[in-house]
Enzyme design. Structure first.
Site, PDB file in Angstrom:
ATOM      1  N   TRP A   1       0.817  -1.212   0.000  1.00  0.00           N
ATOM      2  CA  TRP A   1       0.000   0.000   0.000  1.00  0.00           C
ATOM      3  C   TRP A   1       0.851   1.263   0.000  1.00  0.00           C
ATOM      4  CZ3 TRP A   1      -0.102  -3.781   3.780  1.00  0.00           C
ATOM      5  CH2 TRP A   1       0.537  -3.491   4.980  1.00  0.00           C
TER       6      TRP A   1
ATOM      7  N   GLU B   1      -5.125  -0.159   7.172  1.00  0.00           N
ATOM      8  CA  GLU B   1      -5.249   0.314   8.553  1.00  0.00           C
ATOM      9  C   GLU B   1      -6.263  -0.509   9.354  1.00  0.00           C
ATOM     10  OE1 GLU B   1      -3.327   2.112  10.168  1.00  0.00           O
ATOM     11  OE2 GLU B   1      -2.126   2.923   8.535  1.00  0.00           O
TER      12      GLU B   1
ATOM     13  N   GLN C   1      -4.128  -3.885  15.908  1.00  0.00           N
ATOM     14  CA  GLN C   1      -3.738  -4.967  16.823  1.00  0.00           C
ATOM     15  C   GLN C   1      -3.187  -6.188  16.099  1.00  0.00           C
ATOM     16  OE1 GLN C   1      -4.412  -4.914  20.728  1.00  0.00           O
ATOM     17  NE2 GLN C   1      -3.593  -3.099  19.744  1.00  0.00           N
TER      18      GLN C   1
ATOM     19  N   TYR D   1      -7.089   6.733  16.261  1.00  0.00           N
ATOM     20  CA  TYR D   1      -5.855   6.341  15.563  1.00  0.00           C
ATOM     21  C   TYR D   1      -6.086   6.197  14.061  1.00  0.00           C
ATOM     22  CZ  TYR D   1      -2.563   3.656  13.073  1.00  0.00           C
ATOM     23  OH  TYR D   1      -1.719   3.268  12.066  1.00  0.00           O
TER      24      TYR D   1
ATOM     25  N   ASP E   1      -0.515   5.447  17.798  1.00  0.00           N
ATOM     26  CA  ASP E   1      -0.677   4.017  18.039  1.00  0.00           C
ATOM     27  C   ASP E   1       0.298   3.612  19.146  1.00  0.00           C
ATOM     28  OD1 ASP E   1       1.777   4.106  16.746  1.00  0.00           O
ATOM     29  OD2 ASP E   1       1.492   2.088  15.943  1.00  0.00           O
TER      30      ASP E   1
ATOM     31  N   CYS F   1      17.346  11.565  22.506  1.00  0.00           N
ATOM     32  CA  CYS F   1      16.448  10.799  23.353  1.00  0.00           C
ATOM     33  C   CYS F   1      16.743  11.023  24.830  1.00  0.00           C
ATOM     34  CB  CYS F   1      16.558   9.317  23.004  1.00  0.00           C
ATOM     35  SG  CYS F   1      15.413   8.261  23.920  1.00  0.00           S
TER      36      CYS F   1
END
Length: 367
Positions: free
Chosen positions: A27, A40, A45, A123, A141, A206
DNA sequence: GACACGTGGGT
DNA sequence: TACCCAAGTGT
């Protein structure tokens, strides 16, 4: 730090990394909104590698949104078989029909409109809007949540807080790549179990890494019960097998399966299998066993043994008794049925055995 | 906010 | 074996 500094330190390295490391997904060639919508839904999950296979089959059968809108739900569910969370499939079909009827066949662009469609929450609305239409909206997500909470070295109270943070740094010119990059990084580098900080493009920015604390997002931690034994009845007569229909709501709503029950302590599989069909039938005895197979589902895990039971034809009237609770299906068309994974595994074993003539008594001639 | 909703793979 | 995890949504 949510201002330009964060943008500098995060956006450019992230996008650069994504350009070099983005997986080649079906996609991602053209970003057809319908393709993004399907991917999507499937990705909810569910891990990428498993989705790709189902996606390709789905698009082959339903190449366009309009083709999907015309589809039979049963055929769509057959393509979804094994992917789990079957309401996603029903919702995707319903969403396609709604888009054709009220959106003139065009997938909506803005998150608020997308949210009105069944199966689309915050989401998926953000993902479709940003990935299909390149709109600068966040898509939060589990990956985005984890990456951001590590990056900032602080817990976020909820997804809206994460979205607010992301709204401050999402680049107006490349939201499609940015959102995918954040998720891709979480999936490939900043993983939950063991992040690969040494190769992370964001390691110098970070805070989780510099502070030595890499916070983990609080896991939903679904508590699984230990594996329990169960038995399924493969009840046959005249070359057909009995499938029980599940209730219209709840687990595997409306789907068919081999009747099964958990086995009580010290109970044999044969006994549990008989209990499973007791509401409908008696039988003459177990003539064989298949499996066991392991089957995990929403907090449960069972070891499922299939028990071949022969119906007692002189005492039962198969069709009438079964009608309210299930159906008799010829062995030849059993593979066309859409079954939950446990029954599907047993079916595959059964058909393998039948084809190798391991159970000649199951064929019409055998009865 | 908690829970139901599937499944397979990694550790 | 048992636990954790995965591009969440609906109730």
């Amino acid at each position: 730090m949510t201002g330009p500094a964060a943008k500098e330190a995060v956006v450019a390295p992230l996008l650069s990394w994504f350009r070099r490391n983005a997986r080649d997904l079906p996609w991602r060639r053209g970003y057809d909104p319908y393709h993004i919508l399907v991917s999507e839904f499937m990705l909810q999950q569910t891990q990428m590698d498993r989705v790709v296979v189902y996606f390709l089959e789905w698009i082959r059968r339903f190449p366009t949104l309009k083709a999907l809108a015309r589809a039979d739900e049963a055929e769509a569910l057959k393509l979804w078989e094994g992917l789990g969370y079957y309401s996603r499939c029903r919702n995707l079909l319903a969403a396609a029909r709604t888009i054709v009827e009220t959106w003139n066949g065009r997938v909506p662009e803005d998150p608020a409109s997308l949210m009105t469609l069944p199966g689309i929450g915050p989401y998926t609305a953000g993902a479709v809007s940003s990935i299909a239409y390149n709109r600068p909206v966040p898509a939060v997500d589990a990956n985005a949540r984890r990456v951001v909470s590590r990056l900032e070295a602080r817990p976020f109270r909820n997804d809206r807080d994460v979205a607010s943070f992301l709204a401050g740094i999402i680049p107006d010119d490349e939201p499609r790549s940015f959102n995918q990059a954040l998720m891709e990084l979480g999936a490939l580098v900043c993983t939950a179990a063991r992040p690969s900080c040494d190769v992370c493009p964001l390691n110098s920015a970070c805070k989780g890494r510099s502070s030595g604390a890499i916070p983990l997002t609080p896991s939903a931690a679904v508590m699984r019960r230990p594996t329990r034994p169960a038995a399924a009845a493969v009840l046959f007569a005249g070359g057909k097998v009995f499938l029980r229909r599940r209730p219209d709501a709840g687990l595997w709503a409306g789907m068919s399966e081999f009747p099964w029950e958990e086995t009580a302590p010290d109970e044999s599989p044969e006994s549990a299998a008989r209990r499973a069909i007791a509401p409908f039938y008696e039988e003459t005895g177990a003539v064989g066993v298949i499996g066991p197979v392991s089957h995990a589902f929403t907090g449960n895990r069972i070891r499922l043994t299939g028990v071949l039971l022969r119906l007692r034809p002189e005492r039962e009237t198969p069709e009438s008794l079964a009608r309210a609770h299930g159906r008799w299906v010829p062995l030849e068309t059993l593979s066309d049925e859409t079954l939950p994974a446990g029954s599907r595994k047993l079916r595959d074993l059964l058909l393998r055995d039948v084809n190798s003539r391991s159970h000649p008594e199951m064929t019409p001639e055998g009865v």
